[in-house]
Design an enzyme around this catalytic site. Sequence first.
Site, PDB file in Angstrom:
ATOM      1  N   ILE A 120       5.107   7.326  58.751  1.00  0.00           N
ATOM      2  CA  ILE A 120       4.996   8.005  59.578  1.00  0.00           C
ATOM      3  C   ILE A 120       4.385   9.395  58.885  1.00  0.00           C
ATOM      4  CG2 ILE A 120       6.256  10.033  60.891  1.00  0.00           C
ATOM      5  CD1 ILE A 120       8.318   7.670  61.738  1.00  0.00           C
ATOM      6  N   ASN A 124      10.224  15.009  56.380  1.00  0.00           N
ATOM      7  CA  ASN A 124       9.934  13.725  56.843  1.00  0.00           C
ATOM      8  C   ASN A 124      10.638  12.617  55.785  1.00  0.00           C
ATOM      9  OD1 ASN A 124       8.358  11.321  58.085  1.00  0.00           O
ATOM     10  ND2 ASN A 124       7.755  11.269  56.230  1.00  0.00           N
ATOM     11  N   ALA A 125      10.900  12.788  54.640  1.00  0.00           N
ATOM     12  CA  ALA A 125      11.413  11.776  53.703  1.00  0.00           C
ATOM     13  C   ALA A 125      12.797  11.169  54.286  1.00  0.00           C
ATOM     14  CB  ALA A 125      11.583  12.181  52.382  1.00  0.00           C
ATOM     15  N   GLY A 126      12.879  10.053  54.254  1.00  0.00           N
ATOM     16  CA  GLY A 126      14.103   9.491  54.758  1.00  0.00           C
ATOM     17  C   GLY A 126      14.354   7.702  54.593  1.00  0.00           C
ATOM     18  N   GLY A 145      25.914  -0.268  62.833  1.00  0.00           N
ATOM     19  CA  GLY A 145      25.275  -0.424  61.575  1.00  0.00           C
ATOM     20  C   GLY A 145      24.634   0.763  60.916  1.00  0.00           C
ATOM     21  N   GLN A 146      24.687   2.036  61.586  1.00  0.00           N
ATOM     22  CA  GLN A 146      24.023   2.974  60.949  1.00  0.00           C
ATOM     23  C   GLN A 146      24.857   4.219  61.250  1.00  0.00           C
ATOM     24  OE1 GLN A 146      20.030   2.753  63.161  1.00  0.00           O
ATOM     25  NE2 GLN A 146      19.460   2.373  61.100  1.00  0.00           N
ATOM     26  N   TYR A 184      23.313   6.912  58.754  1.00  0.00           N
ATOM     27  CA  TYR A 184      21.906   7.112  59.069  1.00  0.00           C
ATOM     28  C   TYR A 184      21.832   7.991  60.248  1.00  0.00           C
ATOM     29  CZ  TYR A 184      16.870   6.907  60.535  1.00  0.00           C
ATOM     30  OH  TYR A 184      15.588   7.193  60.766  1.00  0.00           O
ATOM     31  N   GLY A 212      11.464   7.474  68.185  1.00  0.00           N
ATOM     32  CA  GLY A 212      12.190   6.356  68.759  1.00  0.00           C
ATOM     33  C   GLY A 212      11.766   5.054  67.396  1.00  0.00           C
ATOM     34  N   TYR A 213      11.523   3.741  67.753  1.00  0.00           N
ATOM     35  CA  TYR A 213      11.255   3.091  66.863  1.00  0.00           C
ATOM     36  C   TYR A 213       9.629   3.068  66.502  1.00  0.00           C
ATOM     37  CZ  TYR A 213      16.017   1.115  66.868  1.00  0.00           C
ATOM     38  OH  TYR A 213      17.368   1.061  66.890  1.00  0.00           O
TER      39      TYR A 213
HETATM   40  N1  LIG Z   1      10.013   4.093  61.543  1.00  0.00           N
HETATM   41  C1  LIG Z   1      10.695   4.518  62.502  1.00  0.00           C
HETATM   42  O1  LIG Z   1      10.924   3.958  63.557  1.00  0.00           O
HETATM   43  C2  LIG Z   1      11.713   5.941  62.643  1.00  0.00           C
HETATM   44  C3  LIG Z   1      12.211   6.282  63.647  1.00  0.00           C
HETATM   45  C4  LIG Z   1      13.061   7.380  63.573  1.00  0.00           C
HETATM   46  C5  LIG Z   1      12.862   8.206  62.707  1.00  0.00           C
HETATM   47  N2  LIG Z   1      12.127   7.690  61.514  1.00  0.00           N
HETATM   48  C6  LIG Z   1      12.245   8.741  60.362  1.00  0.00           C
HETATM   49  O2  LIG Z   1      10.802   9.061  60.413  1.00  0.00           O
HETATM   50  C7  LIG Z   1      10.706   9.381  58.767  1.00  0.00           C
HETATM   51  C8  LIG Z   1       9.701   8.559  58.013  1.00  0.00           C
HETATM   52  O3  LIG Z   1      10.000   6.976  58.132  1.00  0.00           O
HETATM   53  P1  LIG Z   1       9.154   5.715  58.145  1.00  0.00           P
HETATM   54  O4  LIG Z   1       9.410   4.606  58.996  1.00  0.00           O
HETATM   55  O5  LIG Z   1       7.772   6.415  57.846  1.00  0.00           O
HETATM   56  O6  LIG Z   1       9.645   5.398  56.687  1.00  0.00           O
HETATM   57  P2  LIG Z   1       9.059   4.652  55.339  1.00  0.00           P
HETATM   58  O7  LIG Z   1       7.980   3.941  55.723  1.00  0.00           O
HETATM   59  O8  LIG Z   1      10.121   3.688  54.840  1.00  0.00           O
HETATM   60  O9  LIG Z   1       8.685   5.789  54.356  1.00  0.00           O
HETATM   61  C9  LIG Z   1       9.566   6.517  53.836  1.00  0.00           C
HETATM   62  C10 LIG Z   1       8.913   7.805  52.969  1.00  0.00           C
HETATM   63  O10 LIG Z   1       9.969   8.496  52.373  1.00  0.00           O
HETATM   64  C11 LIG Z   1      10.069   8.776  51.248  1.00  0.00           C
HETATM   65  N3  LIG Z   1      11.124   8.834  50.604  1.00  0.00           N
HETATM   66  C12 LIG Z   1      12.170   7.971  50.379  1.00  0.00           C
HETATM   67  N4  LIG Z   1      13.169   8.561  49.644  1.00  0.00           N
HETATM   68  C13 LIG Z   1      12.840   9.611  49.020  1.00  0.00           C
HETATM   69  C14 LIG Z   1      13.432  10.330  48.197  1.00  0.00           C
HETATM   70  N5  LIG Z   1      14.492  10.454  47.929  1.00  0.00           N
HETATM   71  N6  LIG Z   1      12.668  11.575  47.827  1.00  0.00           N
HETATM   72  C15 LIG Z   1      11.508  12.044  48.481  1.00  0.00           C
HETATM   73  N7  LIG Z   1      10.720  11.015  49.284  1.00  0.00           N
HETATM   74  C16 LIG Z   1      11.254   9.713  49.521  1.00  0.00           C
HETATM   75  C17 LIG Z   1       9.028   7.342  50.770  1.00  0.00           C
HETATM   76  O11 LIG Z   1       8.276   7.786  49.635  1.00  0.00           O
HETATM   77  P3  LIG Z   1       8.098   6.671  48.412  1.00  0.00           P
HETATM   78  O12 LIG Z   1       6.987   5.900  49.102  1.00  0.00           O
HETATM   79  O13 LIG Z   1       7.533   7.393  47.224  1.00  0.00           O
HETATM   80  O14 LIG Z   1       9.208   5.899  48.346  1.00  0.00           O
HETATM   81  C18 LIG Z   1       8.263   7.335  52.048  1.00  0.00           C
HETATM   82  O15 LIG Z   1       7.072   8.007  51.642  1.00  0.00           O
HETATM   83  C19 LIG Z   1      12.251   9.102  58.142  1.00  0.00           C
HETATM   84  O16 LIG Z   1      13.070  10.185  58.010  1.00  0.00           O
HETATM   85  C20 LIG Z   1      12.745   8.076  59.107  1.00  0.00           C
HETATM   86  O17 LIG Z   1      14.135   8.396  59.193  1.00  0.00           O
HETATM   87  C21 LIG Z   1      11.674   6.496  61.441  1.00  0.00           C
END
Ligand SMILES: NC(=O)c1ccc[n+]([C@@H]2O[C@H](COP(=O)([O-])OP(=O)(O)OC[C@H]3O[C@@H](n4cnc5c(N)ncnc54)[C@H](OP(=O)(O)O)[C@@H]3O)[C@@H](O)[C@H]2O)c1
Length: 246
Positions: free
Chosen positions: A16, A89-91, A150-151, A154, A185-186
């Site tokens: 994202i 956004n990091a998560g 399970g979360q 989170y 969402g997802y």
């Molecule tokens: N995917 C979904 O369905 C979904 C749904 C709801 C909310 N979200 C939220 O959207 C955000 C992005 O999710 P995503 O699905 O894109 O996740 P992702 O593909 O797993 O990417 C996670 C990102 O966070 C960075 N990150 C992880 N740990 C970090 C740290 N300690 N310091 C700095 N950066 C860090 C990673 O950087 P590196 O690459 O360098 O590790 C990566 O760029 C998150 O907050 C997540 O909770 C996602």
Amino acid sequence: MTDQKVAIVTGGARGIGAAITTGLARSGVHVAAGYSSNSRAAEELAGKLSAEGCSVSVHQGNVGVPEDCQRVVEEVLADRGRVDHLVNNAGVTVDKTMRKMTVDDWHAVLRINLSGAFYMSKAVLEHMLERGSGRIVNISSVIGQTGNVGQVNYAASKSGLFGMSQSLAREVARKGITVNCVAPGYVETEMVAAVPENVLEKIIAGIPVGRLGQAHEIARAVQFLVDDEAGYITGSVVSVNGGMDM
Ligand SMILES: NC(=O)c1ccc[n+]([C@@H]2O[C@H](COP(=O)([O-])OP(=O)(O)OC[C@H]3O[C@@H](n4cnc5c(N)ncnc54)[C@H](OP(=O)(O)O)[C@@H]3O)[C@@H](O)[C@H]2O)c1
């Protein structure tokens, strides 16, 4: 100070975050994309966007470490002289039922997802207050609205972002700074790729729109909230979840 607006996007090189970086950079904003470990993804994205004529820099830092957050903001201010938008956004996820979840699992997720947003916001706040303008967008989750098996770690981190955003929004509402959440969402990213296929099928069956979200659909909501014209939206949650929580 450059005339070009500057956004910091944590985790801005993958999933994202990469879509948010791309959307903002293509709209003419300089994006300082953060990453923690995946320097290759960051360099590749920056290279691709630079080749299109966009302005992007990459910054290594762990958002769970306050000194890293401070340093990244200082790097961006030294390079560009301004920070207009911060997108937290990091998560991460460490999914286990409460019975199996360790104290370390709890803190690992809270430190990055919730404390990380606090550290980054604190690091940019004085600068935004001095300039009398700013946009902070925190990427929460539908799981923060509904909870999920399970979360607990989170969900707590993502619900925590709502309360933190609303409180900060009230503190800075008269200073030209807005603070909002986007709750996806997802979304089809590596985070969701980690969900077992049979579980994912059930999840998709329960989404009214009938499909996973796309990262660019989340990025669009962020772009809307950081717009100059969005100054009357603060302390809000924009849900982008295919109707999962209505
Ligand atoms: N995917 C979904 O369905 C979904 C749904 C709801 C909310 N979200 C939220 O959207 C955000 C992005 O999710 P995503 O699905 O894109 O996740 P992702 O593909 O797993 O990417 C996670 C990102 O966070 C960075 N990150 C992880 N740990 C970090 C740290 N300690 N310091 C700095 N950066 C860090 C990673 O950087 P590196 O690459 O360098 O590790 C990566 O760029 C998150 O907050 C997540 O909770 C996602």
